[in-house]
Scaffold this motif. Structure first.
Motif, PDB file in Angstrom:
ATOM      1  N   GLY A  80      21.339 -78.152 -59.380  1.00  0.00           N
ATOM      2  CA  GLY A  80      21.308 -76.978 -58.523  1.00  0.00           C
ATOM      3  C   GLY A  80      20.418 -77.064 -57.319  1.00  0.00           C
ATOM      4  N   GLY A  81      19.558 -78.068 -57.242  1.00  0.00           N
ATOM      5  CA  GLY A  81      18.712 -78.200 -56.071  1.00  0.00           C
ATOM      6  C   GLY A  81      17.585 -77.187 -56.014  1.00  0.00           C
ATOM      7  N   GLU A  82      17.249 -76.579 -57.178  1.00  0.00           N
ATOM      8  CA  GLU A  82      16.170 -75.591 -57.197  1.00  0.00           C
ATOM      9  C   GLU A  82      14.843 -76.247 -56.798  1.00  0.00           C
ATOM     10  OE1 GLU A  82      13.711 -72.914 -60.456  1.00  0.00           O
ATOM     11  OE2 GLU A  82      15.719 -73.619 -60.953  1.00  0.00           O
ATOM     12  N   ASN A  83      14.627 -77.475 -57.248  1.00  0.00           N
ATOM     13  CA  ASN A  83      13.434 -78.228 -56.891  1.00  0.00           C
ATOM     14  C   ASN A  83      13.885 -79.567 -56.320  1.00  0.00           C
ATOM     15  OD1 ASN A  83      11.084 -79.732 -56.756  1.00  0.00           O
ATOM     16  ND2 ASN A  83      10.272 -78.950 -58.674  1.00  0.00           N
ATOM     17  N   ARG A  84      13.960 -79.648 -54.985  1.00  0.00           N
ATOM     18  CA  ARG A  84      14.467 -80.862 -54.348  1.00  0.00           C
ATOM     19  C   ARG A  84      13.577 -82.074 -54.604  1.00  0.00           C
ATOM     20  NH1 ARG A  84      18.667 -80.491 -50.970  1.00  0.00           N
ATOM     21  NH2 ARG A  84      19.340 -78.431 -50.268  1.00  0.00           N
ATOM     22  N   ASN A  85      12.295 -81.847 -54.865  1.00  0.00           N
ATOM     23  CA  ASN A  85      11.387 -82.966 -55.099  1.00  0.00           C
ATOM     24  C   ASN A  85      11.737 -83.748 -56.360  1.00  0.00           C
ATOM     25  OD1 ASN A  85       9.794 -82.493 -52.839  1.00  0.00           O
ATOM     26  ND2 ASN A  85       8.385 -81.154 -53.927  1.00  0.00           N
ATOM     27  N   ILE A  86      12.492 -83.126 -57.265  1.00  0.00           N
ATOM     28  CA  ILE A  86      12.774 -83.771 -58.539  1.00  0.00           C
ATOM     29  C   ILE A  86      13.483 -85.112 -58.350  1.00  0.00           C
ATOM     30  CG2 ILE A  86      15.018 -82.651 -58.956  1.00  0.00           C
ATOM     31  CD1 ILE A  86      12.307 -83.424 -61.598  1.00  0.00           C
ATOM     32  N   ILE A  87      14.335 -85.236 -57.337  1.00  0.00           N
ATOM     33  CA  ILE A  87      15.047 -86.496 -57.088  1.00  0.00           C
ATOM     34  C   ILE A  87      14.046 -87.593 -56.760  1.00  0.00           C
ATOM     35  CG2 ILE A  87      16.809 -87.658 -55.711  1.00  0.00           C
ATOM     36  CD1 ILE A  87      17.916 -85.400 -57.431  1.00  0.00           C
ATOM     37  N   GLU A  88      13.106 -87.290 -55.859  1.00  0.00           N
ATOM     38  CA  GLU A  88      12.107 -88.285 -55.484  1.00  0.00           C
ATOM     39  C   GLU A  88      11.183 -88.605 -56.652  1.00  0.00           C
ATOM     40  OE1 GLU A  88       9.304 -89.350 -51.638  1.00  0.00           O
ATOM     41  OE2 GLU A  88      10.327 -87.412 -51.756  1.00  0.00           O
ATOM     42  N   TRP A  89      10.824 -87.584 -57.432  1.00  0.00           N
ATOM     43  CA  TRP A  89       9.989 -87.821 -58.611  1.00  0.00           C
ATOM     44  C   TRP A  89      10.645 -88.840 -59.541  1.00  0.00           C
ATOM     45  CZ3 TRP A  89       8.697 -82.099 -60.365  1.00  0.00           C
ATOM     46  CH2 TRP A  89       7.829 -81.512 -59.430  1.00  0.00           C
ATOM     47  N   LEU A  90      11.936 -88.635 -59.801  1.00  0.00           N
ATOM     48  CA  LEU A  90      12.628 -89.473 -60.778  1.00  0.00           C
ATOM     49  C   LEU A  90      12.932 -90.867 -60.235  1.00  0.00           C
ATOM     50  CD1 LEU A  90      15.072 -86.833 -62.278  1.00  0.00           C
ATOM     51  CD2 LEU A  90      13.004 -87.747 -63.336  1.00  0.00           C
ATOM     52  N   VAL A  91      13.224 -90.963 -58.956  1.00  0.00           N
ATOM     53  CA  VAL A  91      13.579 -92.260 -58.367  1.00  0.00           C
ATOM     54  C   VAL A  91      12.333 -93.127 -58.168  1.00  0.00           C
ATOM     55  CG1 VAL A  91      14.477 -93.379 -56.288  1.00  0.00           C
ATOM     56  CG2 VAL A  91      15.704 -91.456 -57.287  1.00  0.00           C
ATOM     57  N   ARG A  92      11.238 -92.502 -57.723  1.00  0.00           N
ATOM     58  CA  ARG A  92      10.050 -93.284 -57.363  1.00  0.00           C
ATOM     59  C   ARG A  92       8.990 -93.334 -58.461  1.00  0.00           C
ATOM     60  NH1 ARG A  92       9.313 -91.548 -50.970  1.00  0.00           N
ATOM     61  NH2 ARG A  92      11.307 -92.417 -50.288  1.00  0.00           N
ATOM     62  N   GLY A  93       9.126 -92.494 -59.463  1.00  0.00           N
ATOM     63  CA  GLY A  93       8.107 -92.440 -60.500  1.00  0.00           C
ATOM     64  C   GLY A  93       8.153 -93.633 -61.447  1.00  0.00           C
ATOM     65  N   GLU A  94       7.039 -93.853 -62.118  1.00  0.00           N
ATOM     66  CA  GLU A  94       6.951 -94.913 -63.126  1.00  0.00           C
ATOM     67  C   GLU A  94       7.106 -94.281 -64.506  1.00  0.00           C
ATOM     68  OE1 GLU A  94       3.796 -98.211 -64.932  1.00  0.00           O
ATOM     69  OE2 GLU A  94       3.303 -97.108 -63.084  1.00  0.00           O
ATOM     70  N   ILE A  95       8.040 -94.790 -65.282  1.00  0.00           N
ATOM     71  CA  ILE A  95       8.276 -94.265 -66.627  1.00  0.00           C
ATOM     72  C   ILE A  95       7.273 -94.903 -67.585  1.00  0.00           C
ATOM     73  CG2 ILE A  95       9.936 -94.074 -68.504  1.00  0.00           C
ATOM     74  CD1 ILE A  95      12.179 -94.198 -66.413  1.00  0.00           C
ATOM     75  N   LEU A  96       6.445 -94.065 -68.206  1.00  0.00           N
ATOM     76  CA  LEU A  96       5.425 -94.559 -69.140  1.00  0.00           C
ATOM     77  C   LEU A  96       5.925 -94.566 -70.578  1.00  0.00           C
ATOM     78  CD1 LEU A  96       2.159 -92.835 -67.846  1.00  0.00           C
ATOM     79  CD2 LEU A  96       3.165 -95.009 -67.150  1.00  0.00           C
ATOM     80  N   LEU A  97       6.742 -93.589 -70.908  1.00  0.00           N
ATOM     81  CA  LEU A  97       7.286 -93.480 -72.265  1.00  0.00           C
ATOM     82  C   LEU A  97       8.702 -92.933 -72.148  1.00  0.00           C
ATOM     83  CD1 LEU A  97       5.480 -92.118 -75.405  1.00  0.00           C
ATOM     84  CD2 LEU A  97       7.723 -91.222 -74.803  1.00  0.00           C
ATOM     85  N   ASP A  98       9.624 -93.530 -72.880  1.00  0.00           N
ATOM     86  CA  ASP A  98      11.027 -93.119 -72.735  1.00  0.00           C
ATOM     87  C   ASP A  98      11.766 -93.337 -74.048  1.00  0.00           C
ATOM     88  OD1 ASP A  98      13.267 -92.155 -71.494  1.00  0.00           O
ATOM     89  OD2 ASP A  98      13.755 -94.014 -70.441  1.00  0.00           O
ATOM     90  N   ARG A  99      11.823 -92.284 -74.863  1.00  0.00           N
ATOM     91  CA  ARG A  99      12.469 -92.395 -76.163  1.00  0.00           C
ATOM     92  C   ARG A  99      13.987 -92.432 -75.991  1.00  0.00           C
ATOM     93  NH1 ARG A  99       7.910 -88.415 -78.706  1.00  0.00           N
ATOM     94  NH2 ARG A  99       6.417 -90.082 -79.120  1.00  0.00           N
ATOM     95  N   ASP A 100      14.598 -93.446 -76.583  1.00  0.00           N
ATOM     96  CA  ASP A 100      16.063 -93.643 -76.524  1.00  0.00           C
ATOM     97  C   ASP A 100      16.561 -93.892 -75.110  1.00  0.00           C
ATOM     98  OD1 ASP A 100      16.235 -93.202 -79.311  1.00  0.00           O
ATOM     99  OD2 ASP A 100      16.317 -91.022 -78.988  1.00  0.00           O
ATOM    100  N   GLY A 101      15.660 -94.266 -74.200  1.00  0.00           N
ATOM    101  CA  GLY A 101      16.089 -94.593 -72.832  1.00  0.00           C
ATOM    102  C   GLY A 101      16.605 -93.407 -72.051  1.00  0.00           C
ATOM    103  N   TYR A 102      16.191 -92.185 -72.438  1.00  0.00           N
ATOM    104  CA  TYR A 102      16.723 -90.966 -71.807  1.00  0.00           C
ATOM    105  C   TYR A 102      16.469 -90.932 -70.299  1.00  0.00           C
ATOM    106  CZ  TYR A 102      16.768 -86.165 -70.157  1.00  0.00           C
ATOM    107  OH  TYR A 102      16.980 -85.042 -69.408  1.00  0.00           O
ATOM    108  N   LEU A 103      15.206 -91.085 -69.916  1.00  0.00           N
ATOM    109  CA  LEU A 103      14.870 -90.931 -68.498  1.00  0.00           C
ATOM    110  C   LEU A 103      15.422 -92.084 -67.658  1.00  0.00           C
ATOM    111  CD1 LEU A 103      13.488 -88.676 -67.000  1.00  0.00           C
ATOM    112  CD2 LEU A 103      11.341 -89.933 -67.100  1.00  0.00           C
ATOM    113  N   ALA A 104      15.483 -93.263 -68.234  1.00  0.00           N
ATOM    114  CA  ALA A 104      16.058 -94.414 -67.531  1.00  0.00           C
ATOM    115  C   ALA A 104      17.530 -94.167 -67.221  1.00  0.00           C
ATOM    116  CB  ALA A 104      15.899 -95.687 -68.363  1.00  0.00           C
ATOM    117  N   SER A 105      18.253 -93.540 -68.164  1.00  0.00           N
ATOM    118  CA  SER A 105      19.674 -93.257 -67.929  1.00  0.00           C
ATOM    119  C   SER A 105      19.850 -92.175 -66.867  1.00  0.00           C
ATOM    120  CB  SER A 105      20.361 -92.836 -69.236  1.00  0.00           C
ATOM    121  OG  SER A 105      19.861 -91.590 -69.691  1.00  0.00           O
ATOM    122  N   VAL A 106      18.929 -91.184 -66.852  1.00  0.00           N
ATOM    123  CA  VAL A 106      18.973 -90.158 -65.808  1.00  0.00           C
ATOM    124  C   VAL A 106      18.756 -90.794 -64.442  1.00  0.00           C
ATOM    125  CG1 VAL A 106      17.798 -88.120 -64.866  1.00  0.00           C
ATOM    126  CG2 VAL A 106      18.238 -88.272 -67.321  1.00  0.00           C
TER     127      VAL A 106
END
Length: 292
Positions: A80-106
Motif C-alpha cells: 500500500g505504500g503507507e511507509n515508503r521507506n520500507i522498500i529501502e529498509w528491506l533492500v539495503r538492510g542486513e539480515i541478522l536473523l531469518d527463520r525459514d528464510g522469510y525475510l530473504a524471500s521478501v
C-alpha cells in the motif's frame, strides 16, 4: 558495529513469534530514512505482539530506532505504500536473523519486482496522480496559482513513479536521478516547472497539458488491477463491493474518483439498478467493464 549486532540478536531473539531481525545503518547525514536516528532495528513477527511498536535505545553510543511489525503489517506497508521507506529498509538492510528464510524471500521478491506488484503500485500512483492533477486544474480555474503549482508538482511526482514502475524500477529508491536516465522527457518537464524563466501560470499550464495527453493515456493500463476485478464476474459491481474487495482493501485507496473517470473514458459502463421496488426514483449505480 559487530558488538551492536550481537547485542541486538541476544536481546530480541526470544521475542514471541519472531521471524526475522534486520539492521539498517543510516548512510545519510540529513535524510530522515530512519526518523533521524543512526540505526534501525527491524523486528518482524508472525502476529502482532503487544509491546511497544517503536523504541529509541542507545547501543555503544549509537542511537537506534527499534521497530516491531507483524508479517501482515509488513505486507501492507510494501503493497500500500503507507511507509515508503520500507522498500529501502528491506533492500539495503542486513539480515541478522531469518527463520525459514522469510525475510530473504521478501527481499528477493522486491528485487524481482513481479508484474503483480507493479500493477498494484501503478494503480496506487495513478490514483494519486488523478486526485492531484484534477485539484491542480481546479486551482488553476480558481486563480489559486501557488496551490496549482503545489498540486501539479505532486502530480508530476506520481507520473514519474508510474514511468519508473513501467520500467520495472522501484520509485522508492530515488526518483529524479533514475528518471533522468529512464525518461528524460518527464525530467525535462520537472525542470520546466521548477526552473523555467516563464511565469508560474505558464509553467503550470505546460505541465497540465502534458499530463492531459501523456498520463491520461495510461489510464487503462494503470487501472488494470481494478478492471480485472470487475471482469471476474458477469454482474455489475456496486462501489461498496469494489471498495471492500480484499485486493482493494489491501491497497488502501479510495475508488470513487477513478471509477468516475473510467466511466467518462468509456472503459467502464455505469448501470442503474433499482434497489427498492417501492421507490422507483432511487437507483443504485453499479459498474462493469465496457464491452466485456
Amino acid at each position: 558495529m559487530e558488538n551492536i549486532k550481537a547485542h541486538v540478536i541476544s536481546d530480541y531473539r526470544e521475542l514471541p513469534g519472531l521471524l526475522a531481525i534486520a539492521i539498517i545503518k543510516n548512510p545519510y547525514p540529513y535524510n530522515p530514512l530512519i526518523d533521524g536516528l543512526d540505526l534501525l532495528v527491524l523486528l518482524v513477527t508472525e502476529k502482532r505482539v503487544e509491546i511497544e511498536r517503536a523504541e529509541h535505545v542507545r547501543l555503544d553510543h549509537v542511537r537506534a530506532l527499534v521497530r516491531t511489525i507483524s508479517q501482515d503489517e509488513l505486507h501492507l506497508w510494501i503493497t500500500g505504500g503507507e511507509n515508503r521507506n520500507i522498500i529501502e529498509w528491506l533492500v539495503r538492510g542486513e539480515i541478522l536473523l531469518d527463520r525459514d528464510g522469510y525475510l530473504a524471500s521478501v527481499r528477493e521478491r522486491l528485487l524481482q519486482f513481479p508484474e503483480s506488484m507493479r500493477e498494484q503500485k501503478q494503480f496506487i500512483e495513478f490514483n494519486g496522480f488523478l486526485r492531484t492533477y484534477l485539484q491542480a486544474k481546479q486551482d488553476l480555474l480558481d486563480g489559486n496559482m501557488l496551490d496549482a503549482y503545489s498540486n501539479v508538482l505532486t502530480a508530476l511526482h506520481h507520473w514519474a513513479h508510474i514511468v519508473l514502475i513501467e520500467e520495472g524500477r522501484h520509485p522508492e529508491l530515488t526518483v529524479w536521478k533514475q528518471l533522468k536516465r529512464v525518461h528524460p522527457g518527464v525530467y525535462k518537464l520537472y525542470e520546466e516547472l521548477t526552473a523555467s524563466p516563464e511565469t508560474l501560470e505558464q509553467r503550470v499550464q505546460l505541465v497540465m497539458l502534458a499530463c492531459e495527453f501523456s498520463v491520461m493515456s495510461k489510464m487503462k493500463s494503470s487501472c488494470s488491477i481494478l478492471l480485472n476485478i470487475m471482469n471476474s464476474r458477469e454482474e455489475p459491481w456496486s462501489i461498496g463491493e469494489l471498495q471492500s474487495h480484499p485486493i482493494i482493501t489491501e491497497l488502501q485507496v479510495e475508488l470513487s474518483l477513478v471509477v468516475h473517470k473510467l466511466v467518462k473514458r468509456a472503459y467502464v459502463r455505469e448501470v442503474a439498478v433499482m434497489k427498492d421496488l417501492k421507490d422507483t426514483s432511487a437507483l443504485e449505480l453499479r459498474y462493469m467493464v465496457a464491452n466485456a
